[in-house]
Design a protein around this motif. Structure first.
Motif, PDB file in Angstrom:
ATOM      1  N   TRP A   1       0.815  -1.218   0.000  1.00  0.00           N
ATOM      2  CA  TRP A   1       0.000   0.000   0.000  1.00  0.00           C
ATOM      3  C   TRP A   1       0.848   1.267   0.000  1.00  0.00           C
ATOM      4  CZ3 TRP A   1      -4.049  -1.635   4.268  1.00  0.00           C
ATOM      5  CH2 TRP A   1      -4.857  -2.661   3.750  1.00  0.00           C
ATOM      6  N   LYS A   2       2.015   1.195   0.600  1.00  0.00           N
ATOM      7  CA  LYS A   2       2.979   2.319   0.573  1.00  0.00           C
ATOM      8  C   LYS A   2       4.292   1.717   0.086  1.00  0.00           C
ATOM      9  CE  LYS A   2       4.771   6.099   3.461  1.00  0.00           C
ATOM     10  NZ  LYS A   2       4.315   7.176   2.571  1.00  0.00           N
ATOM     11  N   LYS A   3       4.515   1.832  -1.190  1.00  0.00           N
ATOM     12  CA  LYS A   3       5.568   1.053  -1.859  1.00  0.00           C
ATOM     13  C   LYS A   3       6.953   1.687  -1.664  1.00  0.00           C
ATOM     14  CE  LYS A   3       2.065   0.109  -5.396  1.00  0.00           C
ATOM     15  NZ  LYS A   3       1.579  -1.175  -4.957  1.00  0.00           N
ATOM     16  N   THR A   4       7.982   0.837  -1.720  1.00  0.00           N
ATOM     17  CA  THR A   4       9.354   1.360  -1.598  1.00  0.00           C
ATOM     18  C   THR A   4       9.773   2.090  -2.868  1.00  0.00           C
ATOM     19  OG1 THR A   4      10.162  -0.797  -2.283  1.00  0.00           O
ATOM     20  CG2 THR A   4      10.254  -0.305   0.063  1.00  0.00           C
ATOM     21  N   ARG A   5       9.317   1.611  -4.017  1.00  0.00           N
ATOM     22  CA  ARG A   5       9.660   2.268  -5.284  1.00  0.00           C
ATOM     23  C   ARG A   5       8.378   2.489  -6.075  1.00  0.00           C
ATOM     24  NH1 ARG A   5      14.907   1.706  -7.098  1.00  0.00           N
ATOM     25  NH2 ARG A   5      14.332   3.513  -8.362  1.00  0.00           N
ATOM     26  N   TYR A   6       8.305   3.614  -6.751  1.00  0.00           N
ATOM     27  CA  TYR A   6       7.166   3.874  -7.644  1.00  0.00           C
ATOM     28  C   TYR A   6       7.716   4.657  -8.834  1.00  0.00           C
ATOM     29  CZ  TYR A   6       2.254   4.428  -8.893  1.00  0.00           C
ATOM     30  OH  TYR A   6       1.033   4.356  -9.528  1.00  0.00           O
ATOM     31  N   PRO A   7       8.444   3.935  -9.741  1.00  0.00           N
ATOM     32  CA  PRO A   7       9.220   4.634 -10.770  1.00  0.00           C
ATOM     33  C   PRO A   7       8.385   5.371 -11.818  1.00  0.00           C
ATOM     34  CG  PRO A   7       9.433   2.239 -10.998  1.00  0.00           C
ATOM     35  CD  PRO A   7       8.679   2.493  -9.732  1.00  0.00           C
ATOM     36  N   MET A   8       7.179   4.849 -12.114  1.00  0.00           N
ATOM     37  CA  MET A   8       6.353   5.471 -13.159  1.00  0.00           C
ATOM     38  C   MET A   8       5.007   5.904 -12.580  1.00  0.00           C
ATOM     39  SD  MET A   8       8.388   5.121 -15.745  1.00  0.00           S
ATOM     40  CE  MET A   8       7.487   5.306 -17.283  1.00  0.00           C
ATOM     41  N   VAL A   9       4.502   7.025 -13.083  1.00  0.00           N
ATOM     42  CA  VAL A   9       3.226   7.556 -12.590  1.00  0.00           C
ATOM     43  C   VAL A   9       2.308   7.767 -13.800  1.00  0.00           C
ATOM     44  CG1 VAL A   9       4.054   9.956 -12.681  1.00  0.00           C
ATOM     45  CG2 VAL A   9       2.239   9.351 -11.113  1.00  0.00           C
ATOM     46  N   TYR A  10       0.993   7.532 -13.618  1.00  0.00           N
ATOM     47  CA  TYR A  10       0.041   7.823 -14.705  1.00  0.00           C
ATOM     48  C   TYR A  10       0.020   9.327 -14.952  1.00  0.00           C
ATOM     49  CZ  TYR A  10      -1.693   3.075 -14.133  1.00  0.00           C
ATOM     50  OH  TYR A  10      -1.779   1.703 -14.079  1.00  0.00           O
ATOM     51  N   ILE A  11       0.016   9.709 -16.231  1.00  0.00           N
ATOM     52  CA  ILE A  11       0.036  11.152 -16.502  1.00  0.00           C
ATOM     53  C   ILE A  11      -1.289  11.807 -16.118  1.00  0.00           C
ATOM     54  CG2 ILE A  11       1.857  10.994 -18.240  1.00  0.00           C
ATOM     55  CD1 ILE A  11      -0.259  11.432 -20.411  1.00  0.00           C
ATOM     56  N   SER A  12      -2.347  11.005 -15.969  1.00  0.00           N
ATOM     57  CA  SER A  12      -3.613  11.571 -15.468  1.00  0.00           C
ATOM     58  C   SER A  12      -3.424  12.142 -14.054  1.00  0.00           C
ATOM     59  CB  SER A  12      -4.721  10.521 -15.468  1.00  0.00           C
ATOM     60  OG  SER A  12      -4.316   9.381 -14.739  1.00  0.00           O
ATOM     61  N   PHE A  13      -2.549  11.507 -13.263  1.00  0.00           N
ATOM     62  CA  PHE A  13      -2.276  12.017 -11.912  1.00  0.00           C
ATOM     63  C   PHE A  13      -1.564  13.373 -11.996  1.00  0.00           C
ATOM     64  CE2 PHE A  13       0.621  12.511  -8.283  1.00  0.00           C
ATOM     65  CZ  PHE A  13      -0.305  12.530  -7.244  1.00  0.00           C
ATOM     66  N   ILE A  14      -0.583  13.468 -12.913  1.00  0.00           N
ATOM     67  CA  ILE A  14       0.141  14.731 -13.083  1.00  0.00           C
ATOM     68  C   ILE A  14      -0.832  15.846 -13.463  1.00  0.00           C
ATOM     69  CG2 ILE A  14       1.887  15.931 -14.483  1.00  0.00           C
ATOM     70  CD1 ILE A  14       3.403  13.231 -14.604  1.00  0.00           C
ATOM     71  N   ARG A  15      -1.747  15.547 -14.392  1.00  0.00           N
ATOM     72  CA  ARG A  15      -2.743  16.557 -14.800  1.00  0.00           C
ATOM     73  C   ARG A  15      -3.632  16.969 -13.625  1.00  0.00           C
ATOM     74  NH1 ARG A  15      -5.580  18.911 -18.777  1.00  0.00           N
ATOM     75  NH2 ARG A  15      -7.820  19.139 -18.401  1.00  0.00           N
ATOM     76  N   THR A  16      -4.078  15.963 -12.870  1.00  0.00           N
ATOM     77  CA  THR A  16      -4.947  16.219 -11.717  1.00  0.00           C
ATOM     78  C   THR A  16      -4.286  17.194 -10.735  1.00  0.00           C
ATOM     79  OG1 THR A  16      -6.017  14.078 -11.896  1.00  0.00           O
ATOM     80  CG2 THR A  16      -6.019  15.071  -9.717  1.00  0.00           C
ATOM     81  N   ILE A  17      -3.020  16.925 -10.418  1.00  0.00           N
ATOM     82  CA  ILE A  17      -2.289  17.765  -9.464  1.00  0.00           C
ATOM     83  C   ILE A  17      -2.039  19.149 -10.054  1.00  0.00           C
ATOM     84  CG2 ILE A  17      -0.121  18.015  -8.175  1.00  0.00           C
ATOM     85  CD1 ILE A  17      -2.060  15.826  -7.095  1.00  0.00           C
ATOM     86  N   TYR A  18      -1.619  19.181 -11.305  1.00  0.00           N
ATOM     87  CA  TYR A  18      -1.323  20.452 -11.979  1.00  0.00           C
ATOM     88  C   TYR A  18      -2.547  21.372 -11.982  1.00  0.00           C
ATOM     89  CZ  TYR A  18      -0.151  23.607 -15.863  1.00  0.00           C
ATOM     90  OH  TYR A  18       0.061  24.707 -16.648  1.00  0.00           O
ATOM     91  N   GLU A  19      -3.698  20.813 -12.315  1.00  0.00           N
ATOM     92  CA  GLU A  19      -4.935  21.611 -12.360  1.00  0.00           C
ATOM     93  C   GLU A  19      -5.298  22.136 -10.960  1.00  0.00           C
ATOM     94  OE1 GLU A  19      -6.694  22.719 -14.960  1.00  0.00           O
ATOM     95  OE2 GLU A  19      -5.242  21.785 -16.294  1.00  0.00           O
ATOM     96  N   ALA A  20      -5.120  21.286  -9.946  1.00  0.00           N
ATOM     97  CA  ALA A  20      -5.444  21.692  -8.567  1.00  0.00           C
ATOM     98  C   ALA A  20      -4.458  22.754  -8.077  1.00  0.00           C
ATOM     99  CB  ALA A  20      -5.422  20.477  -7.654  1.00  0.00           C
ATOM    100  N   GLN A  21      -3.176  22.577  -8.413  1.00  0.00           N
ATOM    101  CA  GLN A  21      -2.154  23.530  -7.951  1.00  0.00           C
ATOM    102  C   GLN A  21      -2.354  24.915  -8.558  1.00  0.00           C
ATOM    103  OE1 GLN A  21       1.481  21.524  -8.945  1.00  0.00           O
ATOM    104  NE2 GLN A  21       1.583  20.425  -6.988  1.00  0.00           N
ATOM    105  N   LYS A  22      -2.872  24.966  -9.779  1.00  0.00           N
ATOM    106  CA  LYS A  22      -3.108  26.270 -10.422  1.00  0.00           C
ATOM    107  C   LYS A  22      -3.981  27.147  -9.529  1.00  0.00           C
ATOM    108  CE  LYS A  22      -3.672  24.776 -15.036  1.00  0.00           C
ATOM    109  NZ  LYS A  22      -4.326  24.915 -16.300  1.00  0.00           N
ATOM    110  N   GLU A  23      -4.973  26.525  -8.908  1.00  0.00           N
ATOM    111  CA  GLU A  23      -5.872  27.273  -8.022  1.00  0.00           C
ATOM    112  C   GLU A  23      -5.123  27.785  -6.784  1.00  0.00           C
ATOM    113  OE1 GLU A  23     -10.222  26.756  -5.909  1.00  0.00           O
ATOM    114  OE2 GLU A  23      -9.549  25.182  -7.260  1.00  0.00           O
ATOM    115  N   ILE A  24      -4.268  26.934  -6.219  1.00  0.00           N
ATOM    116  CA  ILE A  24      -3.443  27.327  -5.066  1.00  0.00           C
ATOM    117  C   ILE A  24      -2.519  28.487  -5.454  1.00  0.00           C
ATOM    118  CG2 ILE A  24      -1.574  26.550  -3.511  1.00  0.00           C
ATOM    119  CD1 ILE A  24      -4.233  25.267  -2.772  1.00  0.00           C
ATOM    120  N   HIS A  25      -1.948  28.410  -6.667  1.00  0.00           N
ATOM    121  CA  HIS A  25      -0.983  29.420  -7.115  1.00  0.00           C
ATOM    122  C   HIS A  25      -1.652  30.783  -7.321  1.00  0.00           C
ATOM    123  CE1 HIS A  25       1.976  26.113  -8.686  1.00  0.00           C
ATOM    124  NE2 HIS A  25       1.649  25.984  -7.413  1.00  0.00           N
TER     125      HIS A  25
END
Length: 320
Positions: A210-234
């Motif tokens: 559930w909390k992995k030692t390595r997570y080398p690749m991430v779905y780009i949908s996650f990057i978009r999700t965070i980027y869109e949310a951070q824009k509001e914070i910024h």
């Protein structure tokens, strides 16, 4: 299931910990659940805490729960959809396309907590959970239950080369609209989970699926999700309850195992956290924790003692 009367059963964390499954409408992957974990204080109380974990994470921080109990709070935590206790066989771990997907479980948890006799709640989140809870508090002004927000190393910006961040993240985000399941190198520091787990180089016990030692690749949908949310914070959000933002005193990116991995945030940039915390409009306190890890409550004892001392002092000063 009546949202106000969940069915609790014993939780994996042992004595005093209970969990209830929350059900939601199917999403783009099918069936969806979240899990509400609770541990009640020894005396009846109208004060509660709701904790939201970070990315590649789940709730296991029992010392934090017990600190809240000792200070007169009933403790609740969510394992969000597709994380930890809530992952289902057909789901991709941590898969999200919009941070507001999590509003459903936060809404339901807050209804349950209110129905269980509470009228004052500290909303808190770590890392991605800190980003999620900041936006939730901003979007739910005058919520009858939420009286304060505490964020532990919130994910207010990507920690990477500024040129890559400025040019690469928007491009990846655009691509994710059409191809959400493409993968991209995560660049997460490999020593982070190692610095925490008792079988590796840390002092905590948790599930490494559930909390992995390595997570080398991430779905780009996650990057978009965070980027869109951070824009509001910024741009700067307005929050109508007192906010406490905590972060480590330093960021390091160690290539080898050593003290830096045990005494710094190796995931996020603390200057980014400070910069965007200052943009929140409202009653905001920003505190630096000497030698804090990314998840401050999992730091070495002197650092986490400082976290709790400052946190409860602050809560007391805000009348909670």
């Amino acid at each position: 299931m009546n949202a106000h009367a969940p069915h609790y059963q014993a939780d994996i964390l042992g004595q005093g910990y209970e969990q209830a499954t929350l059900n939601f409408p199917d999403d783009y992957e099918g069936q969806v659940i979240a899990t509400l974990v609770r541990k009640k204080a020894s005396q009846p109380t109208s004060k509660a805490v709701l904790y939201i974990h970070g990315f590649i994470d789940y709730f296991f921080q029992t010392e934090m729960a017990e600190q809240f109990n000792q200070h007169g709070f009933d403790f609740y935590a969510l394992d969000l959809r597709k994380y930890g206790r809530s992952i289902l066989p057909h789901q991709k771990y941590y898969n999200v396309r919009d941070l507001s997907e999590y509003d459903a479980e936060i809404d339901q948890a807050l209804k349950i907590i209110a129905a269980e006799g509470h009228d004052a709640l500290l909303l808190c989140g770590h890392s991605t959970g800190g980003l999620t809870t900041t936006l939730y508090a901003a979007h739910h002004a005058n919520h009858p239950l939420i009286k304060a927000l505490w964020v532990n190393s919130p994910f207010y910006d990507f920690n990477m080369n500024p040129v890559k961040r400025a040019l690469g993240i928007p491009q990846i985000s655009k691509l994710a609209k059409k191809f959400p399941n493409l993968k991209f190198p995560s660049e997460l520091n490999k020593w982070y989970t190692t610095s925490l787990h008792q079988d590796l180089k840390g002092e905590w016990n948790f599930n490494l699926d559930w909390k992995k030692t390595r997570y080398p690749m991430v779905y780009i949908s996650f990057i978009r999700t965070i980027y869109e949310a951070q824009k509001e914070i910024h741009r700067g959000v307005k929050i109508d309850v007192p906010v406490l933002v905590m972060h480590s005193h330093q960021t390091q990116n160690p290539k080898k195992w050593g003290k830096a991995a045990q005494r710094s945030d190796v995931i996020l940039g603390v200057k980014d956290i400070q910069k965007y915390a200052k943009k929140i409009q409202g009653d905001v306190t920003i505190q630096s924790i000497k030698n804090g890890l990314h998840d401050l409550v999992l730091s070495e004892k002197p650092a986490r003692d400082q976290v709790y001392q400052q946190l409860f002092q602050w809560l007391n000063s805000k009348g909670l």
